[in-house]
Design a protein around this motif. Sequence first.
Motif, PDB file in Angstrom:
ATOM      1  N   HIS A 374       3.216 -13.969  -7.323  1.00 29.54           N
ATOM      2  CA  HIS A 374       3.167 -15.398  -7.057  1.00 29.54           C
ATOM      3  C   HIS A 374       2.268 -15.661  -5.845  1.00 29.54           C
ATOM      4  O   HIS A 374       2.006 -14.766  -5.037  1.00 29.54           O
ATOM      5  N   MET A 375       1.822 -16.902  -5.702  1.00 26.27           N
ATOM      6  CA  MET A 375       0.933 -17.243  -4.607  1.00 26.27           C
ATOM      7  C   MET A 375       1.574 -16.915  -3.262  1.00 26.27           C
ATOM      8  O   MET A 375       2.686 -17.343  -2.961  1.00 26.27           O
ATOM      9  N   GLY A 376       0.863 -16.117  -2.451  1.00 25.89           N
ATOM     10  CA  GLY A 376       1.352 -15.724  -1.136  1.00 25.89           C
ATOM     11  C   GLY A 376       2.086 -14.409  -1.121  1.00 25.89           C
ATOM     12  O   GLY A 376       2.558 -13.971  -0.068  1.00 25.89           O
ATOM     13  N   SER A 377       2.171 -13.747  -2.262  1.00 30.52           N
ATOM     14  CA  SER A 377       2.932 -12.499  -2.343  1.00 30.52           C
ATOM     15  C   SER A 377       2.045 -11.287  -2.077  1.00 30.52           C
ATOM     16  O   SER A 377       0.813 -11.344  -2.134  1.00 30.52           O
ATOM     17  N   ARG A 378       2.720 -10.180  -1.769  1.00 30.75           N
ATOM     18  CA  ARG A 378       2.064  -8.875  -1.667  1.00 30.75           C
ATOM     19  C   ARG A 378       3.098  -7.841  -2.066  1.00 30.75           C
ATOM     20  O   ARG A 378       4.288  -7.964  -1.715  1.00 30.75           O
ATOM     21  N   GLY A 379       2.713  -6.837  -2.791  1.00 31.62           N
ATOM     22  CA  GLY A 379       3.655  -5.828  -3.250  1.00 31.62           C
ATOM     23  C   GLY A 379       3.021  -4.459  -3.290  1.00 31.62           C
ATOM     24  O   GLY A 379       1.803  -4.322  -3.403  1.00 31.62           O
ATOM     25  N   TYR A 380       3.860  -3.424  -3.225  1.00 28.92           N
ATOM     26  CA  TYR A 380       3.382  -2.059  -3.111  1.00 28.92           C
ATOM     27  C   TYR A 380       3.966  -1.191  -4.222  1.00 28.92           C
ATOM     28  O   TYR A 380       5.136  -1.334  -4.601  1.00 28.92           O
ATOM     29  N   PHE A 381       3.154  -0.274  -4.729  1.00 31.16           N
ATOM     30  CA  PHE A 381       3.620   0.709  -5.686  1.00 31.16           C
ATOM     31  C   PHE A 381       4.435   1.766  -4.930  1.00 31.16           C
ATOM     32  O   PHE A 381       4.011   2.233  -3.868  1.00 31.16           O
ATOM     33  N   ALA A 382       5.569   2.149  -5.484  1.00 32.66           N
ATOM     34  CA  ALA A 382       6.453   3.084  -4.796  1.00 32.66           C
ATOM     35  C   ALA A 382       7.124   4.040  -5.774  1.00 32.66           C
ATOM     36  O   ALA A 382       7.214   3.759  -6.976  1.00 32.66           O
ATOM     37  N   SER A 383       7.591   5.162  -5.247  1.00 31.44           N
ATOM     38  CA  SER A 383       8.327   6.117  -6.082  1.00 31.44           C
ATOM     39  C   SER A 383       9.746   5.634  -6.339  1.00 31.44           C
ATOM     40  O   SER A 383      10.358   5.963  -7.356  1.00 31.44           O
ATOM     41  N   GLU A 384      10.279   4.845  -5.374  1.00 25.45           N
ATOM     42  CA  GLU A 384      11.592   4.228  -5.559  1.00 25.45           C
ATOM     43  C   GLU A 384      11.677   2.999  -4.670  1.00 25.45           C
ATOM     44  O   GLU A 384      10.848   2.784  -3.780  1.00 25.45           O
ATOM     45  N   CYS A 385      12.686   2.165  -4.915  1.00 20.71           N
ATOM     46  CA  CYS A 385      12.878   0.935  -4.167  1.00 20.71           C
ATOM     47  C   CYS A 385      14.336   0.817  -3.750  1.00 20.71           C
ATOM     48  O   CYS A 385      15.236   0.987  -4.575  1.00 20.71           O
ATOM     49  N   THR A 386      14.534   0.530  -2.461  1.00 25.52           N
ATOM     50  CA  THR A 386      15.877   0.268  -1.933  1.00 25.52           C
ATOM     51  C   THR A 386      15.889  -1.169  -1.430  1.00 25.52           C
ATOM     52  O   THR A 386      15.245  -1.487  -0.417  1.00 25.52           O
ATOM     53  N   ALA A 387      16.580  -2.052  -2.132  1.00 22.40           N
ATOM     54  CA  ALA A 387      16.511  -3.483  -1.848  1.00 22.40           C
ATOM     55  C   ALA A 387      16.840  -3.783  -0.389  1.00 22.40           C
ATOM     56  O   ALA A 387      17.882  -3.360   0.131  1.00 22.40           O
ATOM     57  N   GLY A 388      15.923  -4.494   0.269  1.00 22.14           N
ATOM     58  CA  GLY A 388      16.125  -4.921   1.636  1.00 22.14           C
ATOM     59  C   GLY A 388      15.728  -3.918   2.685  1.00 22.14           C
ATOM     60  O   GLY A 388      15.756  -4.228   3.875  1.00 22.14           O
ATOM     61  N   THR A 389      15.349  -2.715   2.272  1.00 19.17           N
ATOM     62  CA  THR A 389      15.007  -1.648   3.212  1.00 19.17           C
ATOM     63  C   THR A 389      13.602  -1.135   2.947  1.00 19.17           C
ATOM     64  O   THR A 389      13.259  -0.807   1.805  1.00 19.17           O
ATOM     65  N   TYR A 390      12.796  -1.057   4.015  1.00 17.65           N
ATOM     66  CA  TYR A 390      11.444  -0.506   3.893  1.00 17.65           C
ATOM     67  C   TYR A 390      11.425   0.913   4.444  1.00 17.65           C
ATOM     68  O   TYR A 390      11.943   1.182   5.543  1.00 17.65           O
ATOM     69  N   ASN A 391      10.824   1.820   3.693  1.00 19.04           N
ATOM     70  CA  ASN A 391      10.693   3.222   4.071  1.00 19.04           C
ATOM     71  C   ASN A 391       9.331   3.696   3.617  1.00 19.04           C
ATOM     72  O   ASN A 391       9.061   3.746   2.410  1.00 19.04           O
ATOM     73  N   ASN A 392       8.472   4.046   4.572  1.00 24.31           N
ATOM     74  CA  ASN A 392       7.106   4.411   4.218  1.00 24.31           C
ATOM     75  C   ASN A 392       7.045   5.604   3.277  1.00 24.31           C
ATOM     76  O   ASN A 392       6.106   5.734   2.471  1.00 24.31           O
ATOM     77  N   LYS A 393       8.044   6.479   3.331  1.00 20.60           N
ATOM     78  CA  LYS A 393       8.020   7.667   2.483  1.00 20.60           C
ATOM     79  C   LYS A 393       8.321   7.340   1.019  1.00 20.60           C
ATOM     80  O   LYS A 393       8.107   8.173   0.134  1.00 20.60           O
ATOM     81  N   GLN A 394       8.825   6.130   0.775  1.00 20.58           N
ATOM     82  CA  GLN A 394       9.069   5.726  -0.616  1.00 20.58           C
ATOM     83  C   GLN A 394       7.803   5.212  -1.295  1.00 20.58           C
ATOM     84  O   GLN A 394       7.752   5.131  -2.523  1.00 20.58           O
ATOM     85  N   TYR A 395       6.791   4.849  -0.509  1.00 19.58           N
ATOM     86  CA  TYR A 395       5.572   4.310  -1.110  1.00 19.58           C
ATOM     87  C   TYR A 395       4.819   5.390  -1.871  1.00 19.58           C
ATOM     88  O   TYR A 395       4.792   6.564  -1.467  1.00 19.58           O
ATOM     89  N   LEU A 396       4.198   5.005  -2.940  1.00 19.79           N
ATOM     90  CA  LEU A 396       3.443   5.931  -3.776  1.00 19.79           C
ATOM     91  C   LEU A 396       2.206   6.428  -3.032  1.00 19.79           C
ATOM     92  O   LEU A 396       1.472   5.644  -2.422  1.00 19.79           O
ATOM     93  N   ALA A 397       1.985   7.726  -3.054  1.00 16.27           N
ATOM     94  CA  ALA A 397       0.766   8.316  -2.500  1.00 16.27           C
ATOM     95  C   ALA A 397      -0.084   8.773  -3.683  1.00 16.27           C
ATOM     96  O   ALA A 397      -0.017   9.926  -4.125  1.00 16.27           O
ATOM     97  N   LEU A 398      -0.849   7.845  -4.222  1.00 15.53           N
ATOM     98  CA  LEU A 398      -1.616   8.083  -5.445  1.00 15.53           C
ATOM     99  C   LEU A 398      -2.896   8.847  -5.127  1.00 15.53           C
ATOM    100  O   LEU A 398      -3.696   8.419  -4.292  1.00 15.53           O
TER     101      LEU A 398
END
Length: 458
Positions: A374-398
């Motif tokens: 949606h307008m104004g959004s940004r999202g990241y590809f990840a190996s898993e998602c924990t709602a409400g919690t950001y963890n850099n190690k969960q992000y996909l390293a493609l």
Amino acid sequence: MLRWSLCVCTAIWWWCSVRLGGAVCPGAVNLQGHGPVSIIPTGWHSPDGGAALDVPDHNTLVAHMGARGYFANTCTAGTYNNEQYMALKPLGKTLRFTTDLSGAGCGCNAAFYLVSMQQNTQPSTCGDFYCDANKVCGVSCAEIDIMEANQHSWHSTLHTAYDHNGLGSGYGGGDGYDGPRDFDSSQYAPGGTCIDTARPFQVSVSFPVDAQGTLQAMEVILSQNGKSCPLTARVSGYSGMAELTKALEAGMTPTVSYWSSEAMLWMDGKGTDGRGPCVSDDPGACAATVKFYDFMLEDAGANPTASTAAPVSSDAAVVAIPPLATVPPSTTSASCPGQIQVDGLDAVAIVPTGWKSADMVQVAVPDSRTLVPHMGSRGYFASECTAGTYNNKQYLALNLLGKKMRFTVNLVGAGCGCNAALYLVSMHQNEQPSECSDYYCDANNVCGVSCAEIDIME
């Protein structure tokens, strides 16, 4: 007097050719998403019966030179009744079909369009209740030209009932003036880089509406198997949108025609800028027929049942990314949008930015193949998602070295001042939460942390 009839029926499909005197109902075609549609040809009341419009199977219309025909609910051979004509209501929907214009050169005009025939109670000079914005048969009505085309030119035009010229988009034309130039003769032509008009190609037309239900635009996209650069003809900002909205709400009759003229330069001429395709028109060289087939009606934004993306041959491995689309904004609470299937990888989770902000903007995952930011959004590809919690190690390293990434994007409505982006950043390796609190980093230090950035598209 009934001379002969032949009807073939199955549990799913029917087609029937009936002759009353010299009049014939050509048959019915399937409009996927709607059902069987009868075809009624013009010309039953003319001495020669009119040019042929064939229905060789339940998916295909073959228009002979000089033919015109109408989509209808039923067909009564030899009798025209405006109430039998189809009243298609495509607001907020997408209509798709394939056309074959092989041999339809300069001076030929293959058309597929909508007119308000079911509402017209005047038989007209043609005797079949035909009406259009140019009053060809003596009666005016709203007209939406999805296509007027040949192998060298394409016009998509909106007309209110009494607006002969209308407002159009596409390519070609101009006889003392310049027609539309939304693409050019290198892209759309026999052997064209994007649409090779010597081969069949696909057409989609959408009629998006605003919050009040008023028509915003007609959006036409031309695509072709084996080609990766679809062409767009978008008509918006027309002063007659309110009138056309009412016509579409009431329902309009899909119409096909095929005709020729030595005076077709308005559609395919060079124009004053010299950038149009045709120096002169040669109607005598037009192919005897053109084809329309594989009609489909669906909700706007839906994916077609079969992809038209071009296969690419390569020794490199392939990672296929699902479609991206843009839609109006909305807000949501902390939740994981879902997973998408990336061919060549396992399922990929999507992590949106904004969980730590008061005005988070959604990244939607309506199905396993599609991302809708949606307008104004940004999202990241990840190996898993924990709602409400950001963890850099969960992000996909493609790791894309030596590989190819493919995806489809829908930028309809994303005009000047809009930015839809797909890019790579080194977030998995970033140990700093950043000002955005989600470990975002890029080359422009947007959230206070810099890292490598590869913009595949902005």
